[in-house]
Design a protein around this motif. Structure first.
Motif, PDB file in Angstrom:
ATOM      1  N   UNK A   1     -28.347  18.448  60.325  1.00  0.00           N
ATOM      2  CA  UNK A   1     -28.698  19.718  59.693  1.00  0.00           C
ATOM      3  C   UNK A   1     -28.746  20.782  60.775  1.00  0.00           C
ATOM      4  N   UNK A   2     -28.730  22.043  60.342  1.00  0.00           N
ATOM      5  CA  UNK A   2     -28.792  23.149  61.283  1.00  0.00           C
ATOM      6  C   UNK A   2     -30.202  23.356  61.835  1.00  0.00           C
ATOM      7  N   UNK A   3     -31.193  22.888  61.108  1.00  0.00           N
ATOM      8  CA  UNK A   3     -32.577  23.075  61.540  1.00  0.00           C
ATOM      9  C   UNK A   3     -33.218  21.763  61.998  1.00  0.00           C
ATOM     10  N   UNK A   4     -32.437  20.849  62.549  1.00  0.00           N
ATOM     11  CA  UNK A   4     -32.952  19.560  63.025  1.00  0.00           C
ATOM     12  C   UNK A   4     -33.915  19.784  64.188  1.00  0.00           C
ATOM     13  N   UNK A   5     -34.977  19.007  64.208  1.00  0.00           N
ATOM     14  CA  UNK A   5     -35.939  19.069  65.310  1.00  0.00           C
ATOM     15  C   UNK A   5     -35.395  18.345  66.532  1.00  0.00           C
ATOM     16  N   UNK A   6     -34.838  17.178  66.316  1.00  0.00           N
ATOM     17  CA  UNK A   6     -34.273  16.370  67.388  1.00  0.00           C
ATOM     18  C   UNK A   6     -32.794  16.747  67.542  1.00  0.00           C
ATOM     19  N   UNK A   7     -32.551  17.900  68.152  1.00  0.00           N
ATOM     20  CA  UNK A   7     -31.200  18.447  68.217  1.00  0.00           C
ATOM     21  C   UNK A   7     -30.244  17.571  69.013  1.00  0.00           C
ATOM     22  N   UNK A   8     -30.737  16.858  70.004  1.00  0.00           N
ATOM     23  CA  UNK A   8     -29.860  16.077  70.875  1.00  0.00           C
ATOM     24  C   UNK A   8     -29.889  14.583  70.529  1.00  0.00           C
ATOM     25  N   UNK A   9     -30.493  14.264  69.407  1.00  0.00           N
ATOM     26  CA  UNK A   9     -30.545  12.879  68.921  1.00  0.00           C
ATOM     27  C   UNK A   9     -31.107  11.932  69.991  1.00  0.00           C
ATOM     28  N   UNK A  10     -32.261  12.299  70.523  1.00  0.00           N
ATOM     29  CA  UNK A  10     -32.921  11.506  71.558  1.00  0.00           C
ATOM     30  C   UNK A  10     -33.735  10.398  70.889  1.00  0.00           C
ATOM     31  N   UNK A  11     -33.471   9.163  71.271  1.00  0.00           N
ATOM     32  CA  UNK A  11     -34.233   8.027  70.757  1.00  0.00           C
ATOM     33  C   UNK A  11     -35.498   7.842  71.588  1.00  0.00           C
TER      34      UNK A  11
ATOM     35  N   UNK B   1     -42.449  10.986  68.218  1.00  0.00           N
ATOM     36  CA  UNK B   1     -42.415  11.138  66.769  1.00  0.00           C
ATOM     37  C   UNK B   1     -41.073  11.661  66.256  1.00  0.00           C
ATOM     38  N   UNK B   2     -40.085  11.744  67.153  1.00  0.00           N
ATOM     39  CA  UNK B   2     -38.780  12.256  66.741  1.00  0.00           C
ATOM     40  C   UNK B   2     -38.152  11.394  65.644  1.00  0.00           C
ATOM     41  N   UNK B   3     -37.534  12.062  64.692  1.00  0.00           N
ATOM     42  CA  UNK B   3     -36.645  11.382  63.761  1.00  0.00           C
ATOM     43  C   UNK B   3     -35.242  11.417  64.351  1.00  0.00           C
ATOM     44  N   UNK B   4     -34.485  10.379  64.155  1.00  0.00           N
ATOM     45  CA  UNK B   4     -33.135  10.304  64.708  1.00  0.00           C
ATOM     46  C   UNK B   4     -32.101  10.441  63.595  1.00  0.00           C
ATOM     47  N   UNK B   5     -30.859  10.619  64.032  1.00  0.00           N
ATOM     48  CA  UNK B   5     -29.730  10.764  63.112  1.00  0.00           C
ATOM     49  C   UNK B   5     -29.955  11.905  62.117  1.00  0.00           C
ATOM     50  N   UNK B   6     -30.444  13.036  62.653  1.00  0.00           N
ATOM     51  CA  UNK B   6     -30.637  14.210  61.801  1.00  0.00           C
ATOM     52  C   UNK B   6     -29.341  15.025  61.744  1.00  0.00           C
TER      53      UNK B   6
END
Length: 526
Positions: free
Chosen positions: A422-432, A415-420
């Motif tokens: 922001x400082x509070x991004x859930x998907x910090x490592x931009x995992x697809x 359920x990750x969103x990509x290309x986030x």
């Protein structure tokens, strides 16, 4: 319940009945005449007498499972069961009770048999078919002379284990390397059938660790002490490759004892240590894990031997600090984990672990813990200890939070969103989510989880690496719940992770084009 009833209850079980009781229903006294009972009993007993009329040793080999059906599910055939039980010469009952024949079991069974009342027929010795007490007494003597079956089996088992252990120790001692008459380590491999030894006849730092632990547990501390001090001397050697020198504190990957002629005197020779820091290794790989293993073994030596004088030496304290400064040096990396190249640990070959492999992080965490315990409190090490403590906190949080994978985390990644941004991004490592391999979805058990093999920006290595996960349990890098989950997964996937091997390095193995790309078509990495 009488004693005979208790024995029958012990021998009862859920196994199929050895003696069929279908024809024995109801009350024996009212349904069957004495003569029919006598013939039926004698026929049934003689059929199985050959099975049970054997020595105590053979009966112990057969095991109690053959007797568990006796007395099971019989309503009106209690006396018949006792009679059939007696035909085994009472030796199985001796095995169950844990008593020898001299303890009175044989006498008890004979006396009990005489007290049985099967229409006044069962009291005759002919029906009991003992031949009678004489043969039983002979078997009692044989059983006593041979000892209890359990004792014999235990003795044989212990002898087998001792034999294997002795053979292992002989092989280990045959691989020992001596320097100036003192043991200094063990060679990496000893294959008498191979003519091309390459560098496998050298003492590798990482390969000596299991050997060193075995010697410590055996109480043979000298070889470990010599190994620690001599490899420390090699740390300060000048190391260059193509006019470039790595940072101070690097420990060698391996070393070899060579005999060279003395300067100016060809008739005399001396032994020297020839280290390899990667400048001669296959692939020219740098040994990142050597210094970490050295610190861990140093701490193990102090705890096992009680000799803390080695770790308190000035040169040893200096060696610890040099390794720590090399590992804690500031760089371009944004993560608390150690950034290493491929082939820098494990098998010194490409495995697609460049970046932040779990094994290095687990060893790094252990080395930091051990170094914190061994560093002498002084003004010169205050800043180093402060940096060490800060790194331990950041490293443990990073591994536990971002390397952990289980079904819940797997669903979260889907359920990750990509290309986030922001400082509070859930998907910090931009995992697809498309990175998740198909095998993982089917392989992950409902109960359990593990630490993934690697984590970098836009990349997660979902392979299970055994050493990294198990060492994270040993050193406390994984939380208590995570440690239990790792063990649960290993138990559930035992056939994949262990199978016929002592323990697989990683799972799953690379195949086909993936193997060609990641390992560079290395045939030794098949």
């Amino acid at each position: 319940m009488g004693t005979s009833e208790a024995v029958l209850q012990v021998l009862s079980g859920a196994n199929p009945l050895l003696f069929n009781s279908a024809t024995c229903s109801g009350n024996l006294d009212s349904t069957f005449p004495s003569r029919f009972l006598y013939k039926y009993t004698k026929k049934r007993v003689s059929r199985y007498k050959r099975l049970f009329n054997c020595s105590s040793t053979l009966q112990s080999d057969l095991g109690l499972n053959r007797l568990k059906g006796l007395g099971y599910g019989l309503s009106g055939c209690r006396e018949v069961n006792r009679l059939q039980l007696l035909s085994c010469k009472c030796q199985q009952a001796e095995s169950v009770s844990g008593l020898t024949a001299e303890d009175g079991n044989g006498t008890w069974f004979v006396d009990s048999a005489k007290k049985l009342n099967l229409n006044s027929v069962a009291n005759t010795p002919n029906i009991l078919e003992f031949q009678d007490v004489q043969q039983f007494e002979q078997e009692k003597k044989s059983f006593t002379s041979n000892g209890a079956a359990g004792t014999t089996i235990d003795s044989v088992s212990k002898a087998t284990v001792d034999c294997l252990e002795d053979e292992a120790w002989n092989l280990l001692r045959d691989s020992m390397v001596y320097y100036c008459g003192s043991p200094i380590g063990t060679i990496a491999a000893n294959d008498p059938t191979s003519s091309n030894v390459l560098n496998y006849d050298q003492v590798f730092i990482r390969d000596f660790i299991p050997s060193g632990i075995a010697f410590l547990l055996k109480g043979e501390y000298d070889i470990v002490r010599n190994f620690i001090l001599h490899t420390l001397q090699l740390q300060s050697w000048e190391k260059t490759m193509d006019c470039h020198s790595p940072g101070q504190g690097l420990m060698p990957a391996s070393f070899k004892v060579r005999t060279v002629p003395l300067d100016g005197d060809d008739s005399a020779t001396e032994e020297v240590l020839d280290p390899d820091f990667g400048e001669a290794a296959i692939g020219r790989v740098a040994p990142v894990d050597s210094g970490l293993w050295w610190i861990i073994l140093l701490r193990a030596y102090g705890k096992c031997s009680g000799d803390l004088s080695v770790q308190e030496r000035i040169d040893v304290q200096t060696g610890i600090k040099m390794i720590l400064k090399l590992c804690l040096a500031d760089g371009f990396d944004m993560f608390p984990t150690l950034l290493v190249t491929d082939g820098s640990c494990m098998i010194d070959r490409r495995m697609g672990i460049h970046g932040h492999p779990l094994e290095i992080q687990a060893l790094f965490y252990s080395a930091l813990l051990c170094a914190r315990e061994m560093l002498a409190p002084e003004d010169g090490s205050a800043d180093l200890i402060r940096a060490l403590n800060n790194r331990l906190v950041a490293l443990s949080f990073h591994i536990r939070e971002y390397y952990w994978i289980d079904l819940r985390k797997l669903n979260e990644i889907y359920r990750y969103k990509t290309e986030e941004y922001s400082y509070d991004a859930v998907n910090k490592f931009n995992i697809y989510p498309d990175q998740i391999p198909p095998w993982l979805v089917e392989w992950m058990p409902n109960k359990g989880g593990y630490l993934i093999g690697n984590l970098q920006p836009a990349h997660m290595d979902f392979r299970f690496f055994s050493l990294g996960n198990i060492w994270s349990i040993v050193n406390g890098l994984a939380t208590r719940d995570q440690s239990h989950a790792i063990l649960d997964l290993m138990e559930a996937k035992w056939a994949d992770l262990v199978a016929d091997m002592p323990l697989k390095i990683c799972y799953p193995a690379l195949e086909g084009q993936e193997w060609q790309i990641i390992t560079g078509s290395d045939p030794k990495n098949t």
